[in-house]
Write a protein that holds these residues in place. Structure first.
Motif, mmCIF file in Angstrom:
data_model
loop_
_atom_site.group_PDB
_atom_site.id
_atom_site.type_symbol
_atom_site.label_atom_id
_atom_site.label_comp_id
_atom_site.label_asym_id
_atom_site.label_seq_id
_atom_site.Cartn_x
_atom_site.Cartn_y
_atom_site.Cartn_z
ATOM 1 N N HIS A 105 -0.663 -6.184 3.917
ATOM 2 C CA HIS A 105 -1.077 -6.800 5.153
ATOM 3 C C HIS A 105 -0.995 -6.251 6.615
ATOM 4 C CE1 HIS A 105 -0.772 -9.938 8.560
ATOM 5 N NE2 HIS A 105 -1.688 -10.586 7.940
ATOM 6 N N GLU A 106 0.106 -5.581 6.471
ATOM 7 C CA GLU A 106 0.524 -4.646 7.893
ATOM 8 C C GLU A 106 -0.459 -3.434 7.761
ATOM 9 O OE1 GLU A 106 4.101 -1.611 9.285
ATOM 10 O OE2 GLU A 106 4.523 -3.597 7.902
ATOM 11 N N TRP A 107 -0.726 -2.826 6.518
ATOM 12 C CA TRP A 107 -1.678 -1.789 6.898
ATOM 13 C C TRP A 107 -3.299 -2.236 7.138
ATOM 14 C CZ3 TRP A 107 -5.797 -0.456 3.198
ATOM 15 C CH2 TRP A 107 -6.484 0.926 3.215
ATOM 16 N N ILE A 108 -3.744 -3.228 6.662
ATOM 17 C CA ILE A 108 -5.066 -3.597 6.987
ATOM 18 C C ILE A 108 -5.251 -4.192 8.512
ATOM 19 C CG2 ILE A 108 -6.632 -5.616 6.498
ATOM 20 C CD1 ILE A 108 -5.583 -5.351 3.562
ATOM 21 N N GLN A 112 4.264 19.863 1.131
ATOM 22 C CA GLN A 112 4.463 19.348 2.310
ATOM 23 C C GLN A 112 3.980 17.828 2.621
ATOM 24 O OE1 GLN A 112 5.960 20.995 5.011
ATOM 25 N NE2 GLN A 112 6.178 22.620 3.370
ATOM 26 N N THR A 113 4.003 17.128 1.263
ATOM 27 C CA THR A 113 3.317 15.667 1.148
ATOM 28 C C THR A 113 4.640 14.686 1.076
ATOM 29 O OG1 THR A 113 1.340 16.452 0.432
ATOM 30 C CG2 THR A 113 1.862 14.049 0.249
ATOM 31 N N TYR A 114 4.660 13.632 1.844
ATOM 32 C CA TYR A 114 5.866 12.722 1.510
ATOM 33 C C TYR A 114 5.009 11.285 1.384
ATOM 34 C CZ TYR A 114 9.156 16.205 3.123
ATOM 35 O OH TYR A 114 9.745 17.323 3.228
ATOM 36 N N VAL A 115 5.729 10.158 1.416
ATOM 37 C CA VAL A 115 5.224 8.894 0.806
ATOM 38 C C VAL A 115 5.863 7.931 1.789
ATOM 39 C CG1 VAL A 115 6.884 8.415 -1.016
ATOM 40 C CG2 VAL A 115 4.700 7.477 -1.237
ATOM 41 N N VAL A 116 5.017 6.744 1.808
ATOM 42 C CA VAL A 116 5.274 5.675 2.757
ATOM 43 C C VAL A 116 4.884 4.455 1.983
ATOM 44 C CG1 VAL A 116 4.933 4.254 4.780
ATOM 45 C CG2 VAL A 116 5.297 6.836 4.877
ATOM 46 N N VAL A 117 5.683 3.457 1.946
ATOM 47 C CA VAL A 117 5.348 2.129 1.220
ATOM 48 C C VAL A 117 5.403 1.070 2.277
ATOM 49 C CG1 VAL A 117 5.962 0.400 -0.397
ATOM 50 C CG2 VAL A 117 6.228 2.825 -0.866
ATOM 51 N N LYS A 118 4.394 0.416 2.446
ATOM 52 C CA LYS A 118 4.099 -0.557 3.500
ATOM 53 C C LYS A 118 3.409 -2.004 2.932
ATOM 54 C CE LYS A 118 2.684 1.366 6.902
ATOM 55 N NZ LYS A 118 1.990 1.791 8.318
ATOM 56 N N VAL A 172 0.852 -1.149 -0.019
ATOM 57 C CA VAL A 172 0.038 0.034 0.054
ATOM 58 C C VAL A 172 0.949 1.267 0.008
ATOM 59 C CG1 VAL A 172 -0.124 0.171 2.717
ATOM 60 C CG2 VAL A 172 -1.930 1.309 1.113
ATOM 61 N N ILE A 173 0.653 2.286 -0.806
ATOM 62 C CA ILE A 173 1.349 3.416 -0.832
ATOM 63 C C ILE A 173 0.516 4.572 -0.117
ATOM 64 C CG2 ILE A 173 2.761 4.772 -2.593
ATOM 65 C CD1 ILE A 173 2.358 2.585 -4.510
ATOM 66 N N LEU A 174 1.095 5.147 0.666
ATOM 67 C CA LEU A 174 0.274 6.306 1.528
ATOM 68 C C LEU A 174 0.872 7.700 1.348
ATOM 69 C CD1 LEU A 174 -0.325 4.012 4.559
ATOM 70 C CD2 LEU A 174 -2.173 4.611 2.683
ATOM 71 N N SER A 175 0.364 8.640 1.654
ATOM 72 C CA SER A 175 0.887 9.908 1.773
ATOM 73 C C SER A 175 0.949 10.087 3.139
ATOM 74 C CB SER A 175 -0.206 10.925 1.301
ATOM 75 O OG SER A 175 -0.438 10.819 -0.085
ATOM 76 N N ILE A 234 -2.593 0.832 -4.061
ATOM 77 C CA ILE A 234 -2.188 -0.540 -3.931
ATOM 78 C C ILE A 234 -1.127 -1.059 -5.203
ATOM 79 C CG2 ILE A 234 -2.539 -3.105 -3.443
ATOM 80 C CD1 ILE A 234 -5.722 -1.867 -2.939
ATOM 81 N N GLY A 235 -0.065 -1.453 -4.787
ATOM 82 C CA GLY A 235 0.915 -1.877 -5.922
ATOM 83 C C GLY A 235 1.131 -3.247 -5.937
ATOM 84 N N ARG A 236 1.647 -3.980 -6.904
ATOM 85 C CA ARG A 236 2.327 -5.302 -6.817
ATOM 86 C C ARG A 236 3.693 -5.039 -7.206
ATOM 87 N NH1 ARG A 236 0.169 -10.212 -6.616
ATOM 88 N NH2 ARG A 236 -2.068 -9.516 -7.512
ATOM 89 N N LEU A 237 4.590 -5.319 -6.410
ATOM 90 C CA LEU A 237 6.108 -5.127 -6.575
ATOM 91 C C LEU A 237 6.577 -6.309 -7.887
ATOM 92 C CD1 LEU A 237 7.633 -5.111 -3.140
ATOM 93 C CD2 LEU A 237 7.408 -3.337 -4.749
ATOM 94 N N ARG A 238 7.412 -5.785 -8.792
ATOM 95 C CA ARG A 238 7.945 -6.487 -9.753
ATOM 96 C C ARG A 238 8.840 -7.464 -9.074
ATOM 97 N NH1 ARG A 238 7.244 -4.598 -14.526
ATOM 98 N NH2 ARG A 238 6.533 -2.205 -14.706
ATOM 99 N N PRO A 239 8.838 -8.884 -9.836
ATOM 100 C CA PRO A 239 9.858 -9.950 -9.028
ATOM 101 C C PRO A 239 11.172 -9.362 -8.733
ATOM 102 C CG PRO A 239 8.404 -10.803 -10.815
ATOM 103 C CD PRO A 239 8.194 -9.227 -10.838
#
Length: 866
Positions: free
Chosen positions: A329-332, A320-326, A133-136, A288-293
């Protein structure tokens, strides 16, 4: 393989083999008798000589049985049968032990099924470990939030670390074309979203790529449940239309009813997201993104950081916006991970207390069976065989209790979906499946071995020859100077202290939350939420509709004051604005949450006005914009100066100046646990009103019908309003800590009762063992109170040792629930003191009830006891 099969048959189906063996031995014996008769012996002498030469028939049978089967397995089966007979002979003991273990194992099974479904089990999506999940976020990764549509589009177009990035946005829309217009739950998703989560339509198709663009013909997918309710599961639904927010959507497919995503809940209709690049304010899109292999989370985070740096340079709104990738499952799962693990630990403590209780029961039972064990040893049973018999009996008890507990867990898990007072992720996935049952069986076996070790150890140390001579005399085994039973009771008390401490801290937290200063008076406040069709109602018409509705409500009986607002307190949906003032060359800044309210809002909500005045009719549209500020804003910008009449510079909608017209008290806007920060109130004309608030002496049920009739009279196309009270909003805020408190309190209460039973049993056991001693003491002149004091001293020592050890454990364990606490530290001394008083009172009360038996001893009877 054939030999193995024959040996298994000989072990489990003995009768055919025994009959064949008897026939063969009888044949050889008859042949020997016949041979002796031919030698001239008399018949009786021939039979006797044949038996002497043949040897012991039973010994031959035993030797053959050992060779044809598996002797160890055979002896274990015999022990199991004997254990079942012994348990059937003692129904009272068996029922108590089974129910105790059912309680412990059932609670653990139910808790593990929740933890397994919510935390441990992978998401039911293809390649879930690659889903991110990609969040601001604010600077430094704090205050994560959903992205704006324009930011999501930039991420989707520029990121290369992901095979695809899809978006989803939950909203509500007005369904028309039916008898009564009403709101329905809608999820707007991008092309590729369903492929990302592995969902396929039951009928028709999902969205095509070109349908995810702005300006395309509107299409929709129906949830299967919605399809059945609204269209009677018509298979010819494709091509028909459904009208949402006065816009017709062509139905192109039906999605499965069980399709759920994150906290979207039940979705009635799915529509294309059609994200607009120019929408960069706020944030409501889940990306939501699916990582490349071969791409790691760290590598994708580095790329997204670089992309976001470019966006900040290009777009002023996103500076003033940044990004977090996690991981998705952890986000849900969110913050429930630690909470559920703590609850799993709590039920594990309950199970340990149950094991200690059963171990105490088995110790007493083993002591009573010393003579039986001694006789069995004298008949040839080895000490290992006797110990194994004891362990098998305890494991059988635990397995039966585990089976009953698994049934209780199934009932408990079926009731879990009824918990709707607050959001629990993956709630619909909680089941008692084969994995949970395997774990439950393993827990049952391990528990049986655990509480069977104490009596087995006692039996292993006991001199069975001495026991045979002593009859029914009871001996106790010492471990480190303490009797095994006393050690178990101390462990029970210590575990109970830990559970009670956690429940005490949660009780303290809930008490503080229930009595927290909200900054407003929540009692007797009615809230009316309206959802207006956006095509028909622009900002001006929306304000007019709400104003007319407020007037209608104000004329209803029992209503004393009415106002309107765009948001209610305790809702974390406010947008912050940067404020600054310049005075004498000094610049002061702060970030304040903004709320838009109508006149009389302060009076309705009971918010104190500390200085200045409220909004007036002439305030709408004038410059600078009049605002009300709270004490936190005044302190941050003006210190001790009087803020009334002062101007504030801001970035609010291209209107750079505010004028302070009033000072109000601090209000908790973002939940109960977050302290009030800087807040400002602006005239409602600058926002879209959503709520009518009314102070009334009546409850919501008395006014609901009249309010709905007023809305229907104003516009039949407006859905029925949602009517609730501020007390209801407050109850939702305390629902989660109240639920956790109920669970911990139930576990702690169970542990306390079991610990009290344990110490009662130990003292009763001590009194029974020392009956003769007490008789001698009383015969020599001891008073009954002396005997009572002597027995209570034993219980007091056990209680003190248990509480001291438990306090040390509680000090460490309660730190795990620090995130659930409010206004109280994990090691709060007052809470611990109350826990100790409660535990000591219950434990010593149980000791007293057991010790009273010693005071009722008749010296004459006691002296004649063995």
């Amino acid at each position: 393989m054939r030999n193995l099969w024959m040996r298994l048959k000989a072990t489990f189906w003995k009768r055919p083999f025994d009959r064949a063996l008897d026939a063969e031995l009888q044949f050889h014996l008859d042949m020997q008798i016949e041979e002796n008769l031919q030698k001239g012996m008399a018949p009786s002498e021939a039979r006797a000589e044949a038996r002497r030469s043949f040897g012991g028939v039973e010994k031959i049978k035993e030797t053959y049985r050992d060779q044809r089967g598996f002797p160890l397995l055979d002896s274990v089966i015999q022990d199991i049968r004997f254990s079942l007979r012994m348990l059937r002979r003692s129904p009272g003991f068996t029922v108590v032990a089974v129910l105790t273990m059912a309680l412990g194992i059932g609670a653990n099974t139910a808790a593990f099924s929740v933890v397994n479904a919510v935390i441990m089990r992978p998401l039911r999506f293809p390649d879930p470990q690659r889903l991110m999940v990609i969040l601001s976020a604010r600077k430094g990764g704090s205050e994560e939030f959903l992205s704006a549509q324009g930011v999501y589009v930039d991420w989707r177009e520029r990121a290369t670390a992901f095979e695809t990035i899809a978006g989803a946005r939950a909203t509500r829309m007005i369904l028309t074309g039916v008898e009564q217009a009403r709101q329905v739950s809608v999820a707007a998703t991008s092309y590729g979203f369903f492929r990302l989560i592995g969902a396929r339509s039951l009928i028709g198709r999902s969205f095509a790529k070109d349908e995810d663009e702005v300006g395309q013909a509107p299409v929709a997918l129906l949830d299967a449940g919605f399809w059945r309710r609204e269209f009677g599961a018509d298979p010819k639904i494709l091509g028909r239309t459904v009208v949402l927010d006065e816009k017709p959507f062509t139905i192109i497919g039906v999605m499965p009813a069980e399709l759920r995503f994150a906290d979207f809940g039940v979705t009635d209709v799915w529509i294309p997201l059609a994200a607009n690049r120019s929408f960069r304010a706020g944030g409501d899109v889940v990306a939501i993104g699916r990582l490349r292999p071969g791409i790691t989370q760290e590598a994708s985070q580095a790329e997204m950081n670089a992309i976001m740096q470019q966006i900040r340079c290009e777009q002023q709104q996103d500076s003033q916006t940044y990004v977090v990738v996690k991981p998705l499952h952890e986000w849900i799962v969110g913050d429930v991970r630690r909470t559920f693990l703590v609850l799993l630990g709590a039920v594990a403590f309950v199970l340990l207390i149950c094991c200690a209780n059963i171990a105490n029961l088995l110790l007493a039972r083993t002591a009573a069976r010393q003579k039986e064990m001694a006789i069995r040893a004298a008949l040839g049973a080895g000490r290992g065989r006797l110990v194994r018999q004891t362990l098998i009996e305890s494991v059988l008890l635990s397995m039966i209790g585990g089976a009953v507990g698994a049934g209780l867990a199934v009932l408990a898990v079926r009731a879990v979906p009824a918990i709707r007072s607050f959001y629990i992720p993956r709630l619909d996935e909680i089941v008692v499946d084969h994995t949970v049952l395997i774990v439950a069986a393993a827990v049952a076996v391990a528990s049986g071995i655990l509480f069977g070790l104490a009596p087995a150890f006692q039996l292993g140390r006991r001199d069975l020859g001495v026991a045979l001579h002593q009859g029914d005399a009871i001996s106790a085994v010492r471990v480190g100077g303490l009797r095994i039973r006393n050690v178990l009771v101390v462990a029970q008390l210590a575990l109970a202290v830990v559970l009670l401490s956690g429940a005490g801290l949660m009780t303290n937290t809930l008490f503080r939350l229930l009595n927290v200063d909200l900054g407003f008076e929540r009692g007797h406040i009615l809230t009316i939420s309206t959802s207006l069709p956006y095509k028909k109602y622009d900002a001006t018409r929306s304000a007019e509709f709400v104003r007319r509705l407020a007037e209608e409500v104000s004329r209803m009986p029992g209503v004393t004051q009415v106002s309107a607002t765009d948001h209610l307190p305790l809702q974390a949906v406010l947008f912050p604005y940067d404020l600054r003032v310049e005075h004498a060359g000094e610049k002061r800044t702060c970030e304040a949450l903004a709320r838009h309210v109508d006149r009389n809002y302060l009076a309705v909500m009971g918010i104190p006005r500390l200085a200045g005045w409220d909004f007036e009719p002439g305030d709408d549209g004038r410059t600078p914009i009049p605002i009300l500020i709270n004490k936190a804003t005044a302190n941050a910008l003006f210190g001790r100066e009087d803020p009334i009449g002062k101007e504030i510079l801001t970035n609010y909608r291209k209107r750079p100046r505010f004028e302070v017209v009033g000072l109000v008290g601090d209000v908790r806007q973002i939940g109960l646990m977050k302290e009030p920060g800087p807040q400002i109130y602006l005239p409602l004309v600058y926002s879209t009103p959503r709520y009518v608030v009314a102070r009334t002496a009546l409850n919501s049920n008395d006014l609901s019908a009249a309010i709905r009739s007023s809305v229907r009279a104003l516009d039949r196309e407006v859905p029925a309003p949602e009517i609730t009270t501020m007390d209801d909003w407050f109850s939702r805020q305390v629902a989660k800590p109240r639920f956790y408190l109920m669970l911990l309190a139930a576990f702690a209460g169970t542990g306390l009762i079991l610990a009290a039973i344990g110490i009662y049993g130990v003292i009763s056991y001590t009194v029974a063992r020392r009956t003769r001693e007490f008789g001698i003491r009383m015969a020599l002149g001891a008073e009954r109170r002396d005997i009572l004091r002597l027995v209570l001293a034993v219980g007091t020592r056990l209680t003190i040792m248990g509480t001291v050890i438990g306090l040390a454990g509680a000090t460490a364990a309660t730190r795990l629930i620090s995130s659930l606490l409010y206004g109280v530290r994990p090691g709060d001394p007052l809470t611990f003191a109350c826990v100790l008083v409660l535990l000591a009172g219950v434990a010593l009360g149980a000791c007293y009830l057991a010790a009273r038996k010693a005071t009722l001893v008749d010296p004459n009877v006691a002296l004649r006891c063995e």
